[in-house]
Design a protein around this motif. Structure first.
Motif, PDB file in Angstrom:
ATOM      1  N   ARG A  21       0.832  -1.193   0.000  1.00 21.65           N
ATOM      2  CA  ARG A  21       0.000   0.000   0.000  1.00 21.65           C
ATOM      3  C   ARG A  21       0.862   1.237   0.000  1.00 21.65           C
ATOM      4  N   THR A  22       0.600   2.133  -0.957  1.00 16.98           N
ATOM      5  CA  THR A  22       1.255   3.443  -0.961  1.00 16.98           C
ATOM      6  C   THR A  22       0.418   4.382  -0.112  1.00 16.98           C
ATOM      7  N   VAL A  23       1.051   5.020   0.856  1.00 14.88           N
ATOM      8  CA  VAL A  23       0.374   5.924   1.774  1.00 14.88           C
ATOM      9  C   VAL A  23       0.254   7.295   1.111  1.00 14.88           C
ATOM     10  N   THR A  24      -0.946   7.838   1.119  1.00  7.65           N
ATOM     11  CA  THR A  24      -1.186   9.139   0.486  1.00  7.65           C
ATOM     12  C   THR A  24      -1.347  10.238   1.533  1.00  7.65           C
ATOM     13  N   GLU A  25      -1.251  11.461   1.056  1.00  9.62           N
ATOM     14  CA  GLU A  25      -1.505  12.623   1.913  1.00  9.62           C
ATOM     15  C   GLU A  25      -2.915  12.541   2.483  1.00  9.62           C
ATOM     16  N   SER A  26      -3.879  12.163   1.647  1.00  7.02           N
ATOM     17  CA  SER A  26      -5.271  12.052   2.106  1.00  7.02           C
ATOM     18  C   SER A  26      -5.418  11.034   3.223  1.00  7.02           C
ATOM     19  N   ASP A  27      -4.730   9.894   3.112  1.00  5.33           N
ATOM     20  CA  ASP A  27      -4.781   8.884   4.176  1.00  5.33           C
ATOM     21  C   ASP A  27      -4.391   9.506   5.511  1.00  5.33           C
ATOM     22  N   ASN A  28      -3.273  10.198   5.506  1.00  6.38           N
ATOM     23  CA  ASN A  28      -2.708  10.751   6.733  1.00  6.38           C
ATOM     24  C   ASN A  28      -3.584  11.852   7.319  1.00  6.38           C
ATOM     25  N   ILE A  29      -4.017  12.781   6.487  1.00  3.50           N
ATOM     26  CA  ILE A  29      -4.836  13.901   6.971  1.00  3.50           C
ATOM     27  C   ILE A  29      -6.176  13.374   7.480  1.00  3.50           C
ATOM     28  N   LEU A  30      -6.829  12.526   6.698  1.00  2.00           N
ATOM     29  CA  LEU A  30      -8.132  12.012   7.098  1.00  2.00           C
ATOM     30  C   LEU A  30      -8.035  11.202   8.387  1.00  2.00           C
ATOM     31  N   PHE A  31      -7.076  10.288   8.470  1.00  2.00           N
ATOM     32  CA  PHE A  31      -6.928   9.477   9.676  1.00  2.00           C
ATOM     33  C   PHE A  31      -6.662  10.363  10.892  1.00  2.00           C
ATOM     34  N   SER A  32      -5.759  11.317  10.756  1.00  2.00           N
ATOM     35  CA  SER A  32      -5.431  12.203  11.875  1.00  2.00           C
ATOM     36  C   SER A  32      -6.650  13.001  12.317  1.00  2.00           C
ATOM     37  N   CYS A  33      -7.406  13.526  11.365  1.00  2.00           N
ATOM     38  CA  CYS A  33      -8.592  14.314  11.711  1.00  2.00           C
ATOM     39  C   CYS A  33      -9.703  13.440  12.292  1.00  2.00           C
TER      40      CYS A  33
END
Length: 156
Positions: A21-33
């Motif tokens: 799995r390639t981790v995206t900016e959206s993954d990180n921002i959404l998960f954090s929020c």
């Protein structure tokens, strides 16, 4: 059912999971929020650039933990697990960044029969996550409460 029964988890067995799995900016921002983690190192590019030794946002380590375990599910516990009993010895030796591709391997460390449930046992798994450069980026030990293989009746 894709998962393994308790009896099929042989200590020492290593699974090299095919899913990556390639981790995206959206993954990180959404998960954090979604988890109310307002740490600016994860969600604020300007802050991370000016105040972090990395100069860019770090992927939330709990996302890395979830991804590491999630990638393992299809090969190990899908449909045969009762519950996770815990995770221990969680470490993140190197950071994960947007665009990193994660691969995972799982080693069966031990297993023991349940003292309270004759139809189940506890399997200890070590999950290890690597980035596209082969750097270890995450490791954890997970205790999974697993179903035993159902007894089959002989037809005669």
């Amino acid at each position: 059912m894709g998962g393994l029964w308790y009896e099929e988890f042989e200590p020492g067995r290593i699974f090299d999971h095919a899913i990556r799995r390639t981790v995206t900016e959206s993954d990180n921002i959404l998960f954090s929020c979604l988890t109310h983690n307002t740490q600016p190192l994860h969600i604020d590019f300007d802050f991370a650039e000016k105040n972090s030794e990395f100069g860019k946002p770090l992927v939330n380590s709990l996302f890395t933990l979830g991804l590491m375990i999630g990638i393992s599910v299809n090969d190990t516990t899908i449909g045969t697990t009762i519950a996770n009993l815990g995770m221990s010895d969680v470490k993140f030796p190197k950071p994960v960044f947007h665009g990193d591709t994660i691969r995972v391997e799982t080693e069966v460390k031990s297993r023991r029969e349940s003292k309270s449930r004759p139809d189940a046992g506890i399997v200890e798994l070590e999950h290890r996550a690597y980035n596209q450069h082969g750097d270890l980026v995450g490791v954890c030990t997970r205790q999974a409460f697993m179903r035993k293989q159902p007894a089959t009746t002989a037809k005669g």
